[in-house]
Scaffold this active site. Structure first.
Site, PDB file in Angstrom:
ATOM      1  N   SER A 232      11.940  -8.766 -17.059  1.00 36.81           N
ATOM      2  CA  SER A 232      13.258  -8.181 -17.225  1.00 36.81           C
ATOM      3  C   SER A 232      13.269  -6.731 -16.741  1.00 36.81           C
ATOM      4  O   SER A 232      12.924  -6.461 -15.594  1.00 36.81           O
ATOM      5  CB  SER A 232      13.685  -8.312 -18.696  1.00 36.81           C
ATOM      6  OG  SER A 232      15.044  -8.078 -18.877  1.00 36.81           O
ATOM      7  N   ASP A 459      19.606 -17.481 -15.509  1.00 33.27           N
ATOM      8  CA  ASP A 459      19.197 -16.381 -16.376  1.00 33.27           C
ATOM      9  C   ASP A 459      20.430 -15.562 -16.749  1.00 33.27           C
ATOM     10  O   ASP A 459      21.174 -15.120 -15.874  1.00 33.27           O
ATOM     11  CB  ASP A 459      18.184 -15.499 -15.624  1.00 33.27           C
ATOM     12  CG  ASP A 459      17.499 -14.479 -16.520  1.00 33.27           C
ATOM     13  OD1 ASP A 459      18.194 -13.819 -17.329  1.00 33.27           O
ATOM     14  OD2 ASP A 459      16.283 -14.319 -16.390  1.00 33.27           O
ATOM     15  N   HIS A 487      16.009 -16.676 -20.140  1.00 32.83           N
ATOM     16  CA  HIS A 487      15.665 -15.386 -19.550  1.00 32.83           C
ATOM     17  C   HIS A 487      14.172 -15.329 -19.247  1.00 32.83           C
ATOM     18  O   HIS A 487      13.354 -15.478 -20.159  1.00 32.83           O
ATOM     19  CB  HIS A 487      16.060 -14.280 -20.524  1.00 32.83           C
ATOM     20  CG  HIS A 487      15.869 -12.894 -20.008  1.00 32.83           C
ATOM     21  ND1 HIS A 487      16.069 -12.550 -18.690  1.00 32.83           N
ATOM     22  CD2 HIS A 487      15.489 -11.748 -20.639  1.00 32.83           C
ATOM     23  CE1 HIS A 487      15.827 -11.263 -18.530  1.00 32.83           C
ATOM     24  NE2 HIS A 487      15.463 -10.756 -19.701  1.00 32.83           N
TER      25      HIS A 487
END
Length: 518
Positions: A232, A459, A487
């Site tokens: 991320s 995502d 995610h």
């Protein structure tokens, strides 16, 4: 109220994660010859630190036992201000778990779970050093550094628990001038609290500074190149490192990537669309089930019903069995939290059913997990560090409310369910006390060896197109695609993804650009 451009990893404690058997598509071998050696065996960087930085690069870490068996912790020193490295210092928490064998040691594998604001040391001790594939843990020392401003590293602080409780319940879709005034007051109070409690560190918690800290940590560990897995927001940190130190870059895995070329406004808009995509995937699954609280007619109708539920809560919050009621803001956060991992969908269906029946404790639990709020009413500093880093890394999405209203139709177009909420939340840096030092730009990292960028097609927090964009920007980028929900992709059940990443980390063999997995 939360700051919607929170780029979380999949480390939310929402529900027990069920792993599904997965296959992969695509073929072809990677280019072993062009991959960088791992940290302990590579060629040294061509450039040397400046004379003022050499003491930091030459420091020796004093390791001590910490946490559970096998973990060691230490404190790393870095300049508070890299423009004045001879001035005040900052202390950064670092940790490691040494390679277990068998096999020759490859060096150190740095991990970062995202955020910004996620504790890398916490992630290492609770998951990465225990749950990463055994062959990887066997040959790498698993290491982590809490970024400056985060958790154990001079944490940014803003509000106490009681004030944060009130902050998270402020109406994020104001319908009246009074509601809008309360919203702006909340943003101002949050920013003022950060300045009052953490004014010394606020100007210095940029991603670029954390990347420089990582290079000092690399040197202190004795590695000539950085080997790294970032999820991320951690992908932005990793890409920034490669941009600053291409000659010291080793094997980098950037999972659930950000696009560093986008403005804060475009990032917010894209993320809004990402959560809508994830919700529609959830809704498609939900309407096919007998226990779906959003009806069983269509995905569109499910979205309309959820939106009406939020509107009703805005007028009539429901009890939770605690002093806090479940209103629109906390309910929205609870739903969004469950979009990070499809394993949380059953929990979300149950929580929504209960909330629609007047019992809001399930959605409140999901929202509290998102905010990292403990049962005793205390919060981690995740949300404070998140705002501090985001607001320093790029100019604000909107400088005033009128700009937001002009962009509101675009937000509502890409997400009929969440668009209004995300648009208002994108005002979060408007009153920030420290001006941005970063500027969105393309990152090429010329001279770096192959960098593996991993993208998940549905995502919510880091839309797939961001991974495609970063892979295309990086001169040596390789895109690995996971066709799935949730995610990030590594360690989430796809043997195809995990095998490709493990092979890259252990053998230096990056997959062929464009490889797809399911």
């Amino acid at each position: 109220m939360d700051h919607r451009r929170l780029l979380r990893s999949s480390a939310l404690a929402l529900a027990a994660t069920g792993l599904l058997l997965s296959g992969c598509t695509g073929s072809g071998t990677g280019d072993r010859a062009s991959a960088a050696p791992a940290g302990g065996s590579g060629q040294g960087a061509k450039s040397s630190p400046s004379a003022e930085l050499k003491p930091f690069y030459g420091q020796k870490l004093s390791w001590r036992k910490c946490g559970t068996s096998g973990f060691q912790c230490a404190t790393l020193e870095a300049p508070l201000d890299y423009d004045a490295p001879g001035g005040e210092k900052i202390e950064l928490a670092v940790a490691r778990k040494k390679a277990t064998g068998p096999g020759s040691r490859l060096g150190s594998l740095h991990v970062n779970p995202g955020g910004p604001g996620g504790s890398a040391v916490g992630f290492l001790q609770s998951y990465a050093a225990l749950g990463y594939p055994a062959p990887v843990r066997a040959r790498y020392d698993m290491v982590a550094m809490d970024p400056r401003g985060v958790a154990r590293s001079e944490p940014v602080e803003c509000l106490d628990g009681k004030a944060m409780d009130a902050h998270t319940q402020v109406d994020q879709t104001p319908d009246t001038a009074l509601d809008a005034s309360a919203f702006h007051t909340a943003l101002k109070n949050f920013a003022a609290g950060c300045e009052k409690k953490s004014g010394k560190v606020l100007p210095h918690v940029s991603t670029a500074n954390t990347a420089r800290d990582m290079d000092i940590f690399r040197a202190a560990l004795g590695d000539t190149r950085l080997t790294y897995v970032g999820a991320s927001y951690g992908t932005f940190l990793g890409a920034t490192y490669a941009e600053l130190f291409p000659a010291r870059t080793g094997r980098l895995v950037l999972d659930g990537a950000m696009d560093p070329s986008l403005s804060a406004r475009q990032l917010n808009l894209d993320q809004t669309e990402g959560f809508e995509t994830a919700f529609r995937s959830f809704a498609e699954d939900c309407v096919a089930r007998e226990d779906c609280p959003l009806g069983r007619t269509s995905v569109t109708a499910a979205g309309q019903r959820l939106k009406k539920f939020f509107t009703d809560l805005d007028q009539r919050p429901v009890p939770t069995g605690q002093s806090r009621e479940l209103g629109e803001s906390l309910a929205t956060t609870g739903v969004l939290a469950a979009m990070y991992d499809e394993a949380a969908w059953p929990q979300l269906r149950t929580a929504l059913s209960a909330a629609m029946d007047g019992r809001g404790e399930g959605l409140l639990t999901l929202a509290d997990a998102y905010y990292e709020r403990d049962p005793d009413g205390t919060y981690s500093n995740l949300m404070f560090a998140n705002a501090a880093v985001n607001c320093l890394d790029a100019p604000p999405a909107f400088s005033r409310e009128a700009e937001m209203h002009a962009a509101l139709p675009d937000f509502e177009r890409v997400s009929p369910v969440f668009g209004r909420n995300f648009a208002w939340a994108a005002l979060n840096c408007t009153y920030w006390p420290t001006p941005a030092t970063g500027t969105p730009h393309r990152v090429t990292a010329d001279g770096a060896p192959p960098i593996l960028v991993v993208g998940t097609t549905r995502d919510p927090a880091t839309p797939y197109k961001w991974s495609r964009a970063l892979a295309s920007q990086l001169s040596s980028g390789r895109l690995l695609t996971y066709d799935g929900d949730g995610h990030t992709a590594y360690g989430r059940g796809s043997d195809c993804v995990d095998t490709a990443i493990n092979t890259y980390l252990l053998e230096g063999q990056a997959p062929k650009d464009g490889k797809r997995c399911r």
